[in-house]
Design an enzyme around this catalytic site. Structure first.
Site, PDB file in Angstrom:
ATOM      1  N   SER A   1      -1.581   4.981  -2.498  1.00 53.58           N
ATOM      2  CA  SER A   1      -1.213   6.220  -3.185  1.00 53.58           C
ATOM      3  C   SER A   1      -2.455   7.097  -3.318  1.00 53.58           C
ATOM      4  CB  SER A   1      -0.673   5.896  -4.583  1.00 53.58           C
ATOM      5  OG  SER A   1      -1.725   5.320  -5.349  1.00 53.58           O
TER       6      SER A   1
ATOM      7  N   GLY B   1       7.752   2.167 -11.878  1.00 49.21           N
ATOM      8  CA  GLY B   1       7.257   1.541 -13.115  1.00 49.21           C
ATOM      9  C   GLY B   1       8.175   0.448 -13.631  1.00 49.21           C
TER      10      GLY B   1
ATOM     11  N   ASP C   1       1.218   6.934   0.424  1.00 48.78           N
ATOM     12  CA  ASP C   1       2.380   6.972  -0.471  1.00 48.78           C
ATOM     13  C   ASP C   1       2.304   8.250  -1.326  1.00 48.78           C
ATOM     14  OD1 ASP C   1       4.648   5.968  -1.768  1.00 48.78           O
ATOM     15  OD2 ASP C   1       3.471   4.872  -3.261  1.00 48.78           O
TER      16      ASP C   1
ATOM     17  N   ASN D   1       9.902   0.104  -1.263  1.00 51.56           N
ATOM     18  CA  ASN D   1       8.574   0.215  -1.865  1.00 51.56           C
ATOM     19  C   ASN D   1       8.423  -0.667  -3.113  1.00 51.56           C
ATOM     20  OD1 ASN D   1       8.319   2.233  -0.001  1.00 51.56           O
ATOM     21  ND2 ASN D   1       7.719   3.819  -1.459  1.00 51.56           N
TER      22      ASN D   1
ATOM     23  N   HIS E   1      12.404   3.893  -3.178  1.00 50.93           N
ATOM     24  CA  HIS E   1      11.202   3.807  -4.030  1.00 50.93           C
ATOM     25  C   HIS E   1      11.563   3.101  -5.334  1.00 50.93           C
ATOM     26  CE1 HIS E   1       8.170   6.671  -2.152  1.00 50.93           C
ATOM     27  NE2 HIS E   1       9.180   6.651  -1.294  1.00 50.93           N
TER      28      HIS E   1
ATOM     29  N   ASP F   1       5.236  14.388   0.110  1.00 55.48           N
ATOM     30  CA  ASP F   1       6.223  14.443  -0.966  1.00 55.48           C
ATOM     31  C   ASP F   1       6.359  15.875  -1.483  1.00 55.48           C
ATOM     32  OD1 ASP F   1       7.731  14.332  -3.242  1.00 55.48           O
ATOM     33  OD2 ASP F   1       6.564  12.766  -4.229  1.00 55.48           O
TER      34      ASP F   1
ATOM     35  N   ASP G   1       5.412  -1.766  -5.937  1.00 56.53           N
ATOM     36  CA  ASP G   1       4.071  -1.673  -6.521  1.00 56.53           C
ATOM     37  C   ASP G   1       3.995  -2.461  -7.830  1.00 56.53           C
ATOM     38  OD1 ASP G   1       1.537  -1.004  -7.291  1.00 56.53           O
ATOM     39  OD2 ASP G   1       1.910   1.118  -7.612  1.00 56.53           O
ATOM     40  N   THR G   2       4.839  -2.090  -8.800  1.00 57.39           N
ATOM     41  CA  THR G   2       4.763  -2.681 -10.144  1.00 57.39           C
ATOM     42  C   THR G   2       4.847  -4.206 -10.143  1.00 57.39           C
ATOM     43  OG1 THR G   2       5.675  -0.658 -11.064  1.00 57.39           O
ATOM     44  CG2 THR G   2       5.850  -2.624 -12.437  1.00 57.39           C
TER      45      THR G   2
HETATM   46  P1  13P Z   1       7.482   0.398  -8.209  1.00 64.16           P
HETATM   47  O1  13P Z   1       6.140   0.521  -8.875  1.00 64.16           O
HETATM   48  O2  13P Z   1       8.590   0.611  -9.173  1.00 64.16           O
HETATM   49  O3  13P Z   1       7.609  -0.846  -7.424  1.00 64.16           O
HETATM   50  O4  13P Z   1       7.600   1.608  -7.176  1.00 64.16           O
HETATM   51  C1  13P Z   1       6.742   1.652  -6.075  1.00 64.16           C
HETATM   52  C2  13P Z   1       6.951   2.886  -5.288  1.00 64.16           C
HETATM   53  O5  13P Z   1       8.053   3.369  -5.127  1.00 64.16           O
HETATM   54  C3  13P Z   1       5.771   3.497  -4.670  1.00 64.16           C
HETATM   55  O6  13P Z   1       6.085   4.694  -4.035  1.00 64.16           O
END
Ligand code: 13P
Length: 284
Positions: free
Chosen positions: A50, A181, A82, A230, A208, A104, A232-233
């Protein structure tokens, strides 16, 4: 292997009825966790950074880390930006060796989003880089979306059709009820909307905010044609949870390796589980 583009991993995913995980990385241990998971699961993989990750680690470091990891791996690896919201930064990522970028423009009116995305595509395509765009508004988990707000925030299938046709984008992120998140309640995905979007366009679809989405909902999304997911969290929680546990149990430790090695393993475990859930395990 050298880095590959989105189409190289999403094309086979669309044909094979599975999705490829796009995992966010911001340091060496998470890059290693993602690559090791992909190699052990024989899975194609997308490593994404990101704007925040680039600010933290530095563009050159991210590219060098992922390229080194990819070169030592025998599975396809995409290096993807991202949520690039800044045209100049998207260009810098292309120049520094990203094989894929997300522009985006979801906060822009449709026409402007089409215009800006097309500008990015023209340049990216000339140098062999793929482009993801976003249509609709993927909220934060704090956003409580009412039924009336859904139509305003979620991706309009007709607009998705127009957007995909006018831009020719390689992948499209849509808003169907996920959020970035940690979720407060269980997310409710708008599957009829996803189905309609798939009926109107054949652009590969990106989900996402997929951390914390129940496995059944993920399976259904993949069945309905989502091909990039996707995460991340979930990685952050696995990594930091283990790091915190280690510090609680070893308050006198002064060796960062003793903290980071188990944190990396914990991240790798969750990434491997996701690869199996998405159906990409065994596909590389
Ligand atoms: P999360 O943090 O909810 O997994 O989302 C990740 C995301 O969509 C990054 O673009």
């Amino acid at each position: 292997m050298n880095l590959v583009r989105l189409g190289d991993v999403l094309g086979p995913a669309e044909k094979g009825g599975y999705a490829v995980g796009a995992f966010n990385a911001n340091n060496m241990e998470i890059v290693q966790a993602i690559i090791e998971a992909a190699v052990e699961e024989r899975s194609p993989v997308i490593i994404q950074a990101s704007q925040g990750a680039i600010k933290y680690a530095g563009l050159e470091f991210i590219v060098a880390l992922v390229k080194t990891a990819a070169q030592n791996a025998d599975v396809p690896v995409v290096l993807h930006l991202d949520h690039g919201t800044d045209f100049a930064q998207v260009m810098r990522c292309i120049r520094h060796g990203f094989s894929s970028v997300m522009y985006d423009g979801s906060k822009l009116p449709l026409e402007d989003n089409i215009l800006m995305t097309s500008r990015v595509i023209e340049i990216a395509r000339a140098v062999g880089v793929s482009v993801e765009a976003e249509l609709g508004k993927i909220g934060g988990t704090e956003d409580d979306v009412s039924v009336e707000e859904r139509d305003a925030l979620f991706t309009d299938p007709r607009e998705a059709e127009i957007f995909a046709r006018e831009t020719g984008v390689d992948a499209l992120a849509i808003a169907i009820g996920t959020a970035h998140g940690v979720y407060k309640g269980e997310p409710k995905l708008d599957f009829p909307r996803l189905k309609r979007i798939r009926e109107l366009t054949d652009v590969p679809i990106v989900l996402h905010g997929s951390s914390g989405v129940p496995d059944d909902a993920i399976r259904q999304a993949v069945e309905l044609g989502v091909s990039k997911i996707n995460i991340d969290t979930d990685i952050r929680q696995a990594f930091m949870g283990k790091a915190a546990e280690h510090m609680r149990e070893n308050p006198d430790n002064i060796d960062p390796r003793k903290l980071l090695a188990p944190a990396k393993e914990s991240a790798k475990k969750i990434i491997k589980e996701k690869m199996r859930l998405f159906g990409s395990a065994g596909k590389a």
